[in-house]
Design a protein around this motif. Structure first.
Motif, PDB file in Angstrom:
ATOM      1  N   THR A   1       0.685  -1.179   0.152  1.00  0.00           N
ATOM      2  CA  THR A   1       0.607   0.016  -0.125  1.00  0.00           C
ATOM      3  C   THR A   1       1.017   1.251   0.123  1.00  0.00           C
ATOM      4  O   THR A   1       0.683   1.869  -0.463  1.00  0.00           O
ATOM      5  CB  THR A   1      -0.991  -0.092   0.954  1.00  0.00           C
ATOM      6  N   SER A   2       1.919   1.185   0.569  1.00  0.00           N
ATOM      7  CA  SER A   2       2.623   2.491  -0.355  1.00  0.00           C
ATOM      8  C   SER A   2       3.896   2.335  -1.275  1.00  0.00           C
ATOM      9  O   SER A   2       4.759   3.058  -0.986  1.00  0.00           O
ATOM     10  CB  SER A   2       4.006   2.399   1.780  1.00  0.00           C
ATOM     11  N   ALA A   3       3.483   1.648  -1.676  1.00  0.00           N
ATOM     12  CA  ALA A   3       4.779   1.197  -3.005  1.00  0.00           C
ATOM     13  C   ALA A   3       4.674   2.862  -3.525  1.00  0.00           C
ATOM     14  O   ALA A   3       3.174   3.653  -4.259  1.00  0.00           O
ATOM     15  CB  ALA A   3       4.357   0.248  -3.951  1.00  0.00           C
ATOM     16  N   ILE A   4       6.057   3.063  -4.397  1.00  0.00           N
ATOM     17  CA  ILE A   4       6.473   4.678  -5.158  1.00  0.00           C
ATOM     18  C   ILE A   4       6.358   3.625  -6.585  1.00  0.00           C
ATOM     19  O   ILE A   4       7.087   2.969  -7.170  1.00  0.00           O
ATOM     20  CB  ILE A   4       7.383   5.314  -4.661  1.00  0.00           C
ATOM     21  N   ASP A   5       5.379   4.002  -7.569  1.00  0.00           N
ATOM     22  CA  ASP A   5       5.715   3.747  -8.973  1.00  0.00           C
ATOM     23  C   ASP A   5       6.805   3.781  -9.480  1.00  0.00           C
ATOM     24  O   ASP A   5       7.289   3.003 -10.422  1.00  0.00           O
ATOM     25  CB  ASP A   5       4.547   4.965 -10.109  1.00  0.00           C
ATOM     26  N   THR A   6       7.771   4.765  -8.822  1.00  0.00           N
ATOM     27  CA  THR A   6       9.563   4.939  -9.519  1.00  0.00           C
ATOM     28  C   THR A   6      10.374   4.103  -8.975  1.00  0.00           C
ATOM     29  O   THR A   6      11.163   3.717  -9.403  1.00  0.00           O
ATOM     30  CB  THR A   6      10.336   6.334  -9.481  1.00  0.00           C
ATOM     31  N   ASP A   7       9.580   3.572  -7.851  1.00  0.00           N
ATOM     32  CA  ASP A   7      10.435   1.863  -7.586  1.00  0.00           C
ATOM     33  C   ASP A   7      10.472   0.684  -8.204  1.00  0.00           C
ATOM     34  O   ASP A   7      11.172  -0.465  -8.065  1.00  0.00           O
ATOM     35  CB  ASP A   7      10.204   2.005  -5.202  1.00  0.00           C
ATOM     36  N   LEU A   8       9.578   0.628  -8.838  1.00  0.00           N
ATOM     37  CA  LEU A   8       9.218  -0.129 -10.052  1.00  0.00           C
ATOM     38  C   LEU A   8      10.270  -0.192 -11.226  1.00  0.00           C
ATOM     39  O   LEU A   8      10.370   0.824 -12.365  1.00  0.00           O
ATOM     40  CB  LEU A   8       8.050  -0.694 -10.848  1.00  0.00           C
ATOM     41  N   VAL A   9      11.501  -0.358 -10.851  1.00  0.00           N
ATOM     42  CA  VAL A   9      12.856  -0.068 -12.215  1.00  0.00           C
ATOM     43  C   VAL A   9      12.547  -0.614 -13.224  1.00  0.00           C
ATOM     44  O   VAL A   9      12.668  -0.401 -14.476  1.00  0.00           O
ATOM     45  CB  VAL A   9      13.853  -0.121 -11.718  1.00  0.00           C
ATOM     46  N   GLU A  10      12.054  -1.622 -13.402  1.00  0.00           N
ATOM     47  CA  GLU A  10      11.709  -3.015 -14.993  1.00  0.00           C
ATOM     48  C   GLU A  10      10.640  -3.939 -14.498  1.00  0.00           C
ATOM     49  O   GLU A  10      10.139  -4.329 -14.922  1.00  0.00           O
ATOM     50  CB  GLU A  10      12.794  -3.656 -14.933  1.00  0.00           C
TER      51      GLU A  10
END
Length: 219
Positions: free
Chosen positions: A51-60
């Motif tokens: 629930t706290s995931a940040i879009d930019t942390d999904l690199v690939e």
């Protein structure tokens, strides 16, 4: 209280199927038609977002399937060689304190890792379980839980021998300055069955610690 059902799932478990099974079990625990469960699984490679995931942390984003979940936390990876423990307990009976529950989960993993000679620890401001490596502190166990009407689900991920390069497609748990490690990376030969045995051996202490800490509201 009756001990929870303990189930080790053979082979690789589809992540979407696991989510559906957990949802159903949580409702069954809540209405009293099924017992609590500790469910140990291994997944094909996936990235999951809390629930706290940040879009930019999904690199690939194209590397592996990505699942949005309702658990706490940020992005993490699940895959072969990693033991995922789904912990479905009724905190109505075991004490309504989520912070104590997470704290007890961390202690459980630390105790299991100690059976392999690994000194693991908690770190202020960083959920999960950590250990020292030549490169500094590294995460060896992740935690992400969800609670619905005081029944817990999701749980923990213990790195036994996963391909650590697979974590490169995300910023694990939103912490770019800290690497991940595993028993294998620490030079310890262990199978998932070995990890299961360590978890089983330390499980009674987890339940006792949970009960004690809940009773004392973690003080």
């Amino acid at each position: 209280m009756t001990d929870p059902e303990w189930r080790v799932e053979p082979g690789l478990t589809d992540y979407a199927a696991a989510l559906a099974a957990m949802e159903a079990r949580v409702e069954a625990i809540r209405d009293g038609s099924a017992p609590e469960r500790i469910w140990l699984v291994e997944h094909p490679p996936v990235y999951t977002a809390g629930t706290s995931a940040i879009d930019t942390d999904l690199v690939e984003p194209e590397r592996f399937p990505v699942f949005q979940t309702g658990r706490g936390g940020q992005y993490t990876y699940h895959g072969p060689g990693q033991r995922v423990g789904y912990v479905m307990l009724d905190l109505n009976a075991r004490g309504r304190d989520v912070r104590c529950f997470v704290d007890a989960l961390e202690d459980w993993m630390i105790a299991a890792l100690a059976r392999f000679g690994v000194t693991a620890f908690k770190a202020d401001g960083r959920v999960g379980v950590w250990t020292a490596t030549p490169a500094g502190e590294a995460k060896i166990g992740a935690i992400g839980v969800r609670v619905r009407r005081w029944v817990t689900f999701h749980g923990f991920a213990l790195n036994v021998s996963p391909d650590l390069s697979h974590f490169g497609g995300i910023v694990p748990c939103g912490l770019p300055d800290y690497p991940v490690t595993s028993l294998a990376a620490l030079g310890i030969e262990a199978s998932l069955a070995d990890a299961d045995a360590a978890l089983a051996a330390t499980f009674p202490a987890f339940l006792a610690r949970l009960a004690a800490r809940q009773a004392a509201t973690c003080r």
